[in-house]
Each structure stands twice: as structure tokens, then as C-alpha cells.
Design a protein around this motif. Structure first.
Motif, PDB file in Angstrom:
ATOM      1  N   ARG A   1       0.807  -1.164   0.019  1.00  0.00           N
ATOM      2  CA  ARG A   1       0.015  -0.075  -0.028  1.00  0.00           C
ATOM      3  C   ARG A   1       0.923   1.187  -0.043  1.00  0.00           C
ATOM      4  NH1 ARG A   1      -2.596  -3.225   3.852  1.00  0.00           N
ATOM      5  NH2 ARG A   1      -2.005  -1.966   5.647  1.00  0.00           N
ATOM      6  N   ALA A   2       1.935   1.361   0.634  1.00  0.00           N
ATOM      7  CA  ALA A   2       2.593   2.316   0.827  1.00  0.00           C
ATOM      8  C   ALA A   2       3.509   2.750  -0.560  1.00  0.00           C
ATOM      9  CB  ALA A   2       3.663   2.312   2.046  1.00  0.00           C
TER      10      ALA A   2
ATOM     11  N   ALA B   1       7.806   2.564   6.167  1.00  0.00           N
ATOM     12  CA  ALA B   1       6.571   2.529   5.539  1.00  0.00           C
ATOM     13  C   ALA B   1       5.391   2.894   6.420  1.00  0.00           C
ATOM     14  CB  ALA B   1       6.180   1.068   5.198  1.00  0.00           C
TER      15      ALA B   1
ATOM     16  N   GLU C   1       1.190   4.053   6.730  1.00  0.00           N
ATOM     17  CA  GLU C   1      -0.198   3.477   6.142  1.00  0.00           C
ATOM     18  C   GLU C   1      -0.598   4.820   5.362  1.00  0.00           C
ATOM     19  OE1 GLU C   1      -3.185   1.619   4.786  1.00  0.00           O
ATOM     20  OE2 GLU C   1      -2.065   0.612   6.268  1.00  0.00           O
ATOM     21  N   PRO C   2      -1.158   4.691   4.139  1.00  0.00           N
ATOM     22  CA  PRO C   2      -1.190   5.954   3.271  1.00  0.00           C
ATOM     23  C   PRO C   2      -2.109   6.990   4.021  1.00  0.00           C
ATOM     24  CG  PRO C   2      -1.056   4.154   1.859  1.00  0.00           C
ATOM     25  CD  PRO C   2      -0.875   3.703   3.274  1.00  0.00           C
ATOM     26  N   ALA C   3      -3.088   6.890   4.706  1.00  0.00           N
ATOM     27  CA  ALA C   3      -3.897   7.623   5.432  1.00  0.00           C
ATOM     28  C   ALA C   3      -3.559   8.187   6.476  1.00  0.00           C
ATOM     29  CB  ALA C   3      -5.047   6.797   5.967  1.00  0.00           C
TER      30      ALA C   3
ATOM     31  N   GLN D   1       0.025   8.895   6.591  1.00  0.00           N
ATOM     32  CA  GLN D   1       1.293   9.783   6.149  1.00  0.00           C
ATOM     33  C   GLN D   1       1.206  11.292   6.378  1.00  0.00           C
ATOM     34  OE1 GLN D   1       1.958   8.584   1.943  1.00  0.00           O
ATOM     35  NE2 GLN D   1       2.462   6.589   2.641  1.00  0.00           N
ATOM     36  N   ARG D   2       2.476  11.661   6.598  1.00  0.00           N
ATOM     37  CA  ARG D   2       2.445  13.353   7.246  1.00  0.00           C
ATOM     38  C   ARG D   2       1.993  13.379   8.684  1.00  0.00           C
ATOM     39  NH1 ARG D   2       4.560  16.062   3.011  1.00  0.00           N
ATOM     40  NH2 ARG D   2       4.271  15.304   1.008  1.00  0.00           N
TER      41      ARG D   2
END
Length: 168
Positions: free
Chosen positions: A20-21, A83, A85-87, A89-90
Motif C-alpha cells: 500500500r505504501a 512504511a 499507512e497512506p491514510a 502519512q504526514r
């Protein structure tokens, strides 16, 4: 956020997060060639859990070495992938994982902990974690990479020319 050993997470969950990442084509990257045939260093490989106990991020570290053109070898540790989790990130997950890993590495006597390397964003890793490309100009990797993204940190980072390769 809770930080735990990566070994406490099922490998299938880690692999799914990495997909996912970074995408399912991530295994073609040069960093994968650097860690071929090695096992992640357990003491430096961590997972972040969110408040609900879900996997929010991971960091893995791998034994590598610089085989110098002068015949010397220097143990190092390849940091990454980091890595998230996209949700998430940041949101500081990756930074917390990196900070915790660096604290463990700085207190450790494992071979290579005073010579950490990674392939990453020099502005980010330099600003927050003191990684630079100052010593890596003569290093060769087993695949393509952007020279300015080859970074290192530590008191025993070798500065000579040579090939970075997996450390048995």
C-alpha cells in the motif's frame, strides 16, 4: 501510538502495508538488491500501532557492508523501508519510528550501528536525522539510484570508494 518489535506483527500484514505504501512493484528497487539474502535486524526493526491497535507503520533495518576498492570491508546498516499507512502519512508516524530506531541504534553495540545508510530524501533525512551524502560519493550500488539520495549517518561511515552489498 505504540511502538513494538516488528517481529510481533504477522509478515503478511507487513507485506500488505509495504504494497500500500510503495506499490506492488517495490521489489524492483535497488534497496531490495542490497538486502537480498539477509534477514532484518530484529532489534532495529519496529512497528507503530495506532490507538485502535492497527498497523500504522513499520521500519526495517538490514546488515550491509561497504566492500572498499582498497580491500577493506566496513559493516553498515541499511535503514528502510520506512512504511506508513497512506491514510496516516504526514502524521509523524515515520518520524517517530525513525527516532526510536536511531535511539536504539545509538545505544547498541551491534555491528554497523555507527554507520547507518539509506536511500531517501536528503532534505527530510538531513534536517531531522543528520543523514548526509558527504561520504557516499564513491559508493556503488547494485542497481540504479540517484546519487544525492544516497545518505549516511554515524561516526564510522566509510568514505572511500567501493560497493555496498549485503552483509552475510
Amino acid at each position: 501510538m505504540t511502538i513494538i518489535p516488528l517481529s510481533d506483527i504477522p509478515p503478511s500484514q507487513v507485506e500488505a502495508l509495504l504494497d500500500r505504501a510503495f506499490g506492488t512493484d517495490r521489489r524492483a528497487r535497488t534497496a531490495y538488491r542490497l538486502r537480498a539474502g539477509t534477514t532484518a535486524i530484529g532489534a532495529l526493526s519496529l512497528a507503530a500501532l495506532d490507538d485502535d491497535g492497527g498497523l500504522a507503520g513499520t521500519i526495517q533495518c538490514w546488515p550491509v557492508q561497504l566492500s572498499g576498492d582498497d580491500g577493506t570491508t566496513a559493516p553498515m546498516i541499511l535503514v528502510g523501508p520506512v512504511a506508513v499507512e497512506p491514510a496516516n502519512q504526514r502524521g509523524g508516524v515515520g518520524r517517530e519510528l525513525m527516532a526510536r530506531m536511531l535511539a536504539v541504534a545509538d545505544a547498541s553495540d551491534l555491528p554497523g550501528t555507527s554507520a547507518l545508510m539509506l536511500i531517501g530524501d536528503p532534505e527530510y533525512y538531513g534536517r531531522f536525522f543528520d543523514f548526509t551524502a558527504a561520504a557516499t560519493g564513491g559508493w556503488r550500488l547494485p542497481g540504479p539510484f540517484e546519487r544525492h539520495r544516497l545518505l549516511a549517518r554515524g561516526g564510522r561511515v566509510p568514505s572511500g570508494a567501493g560497493a555496498v552489498e549485503p552483509r552475510p
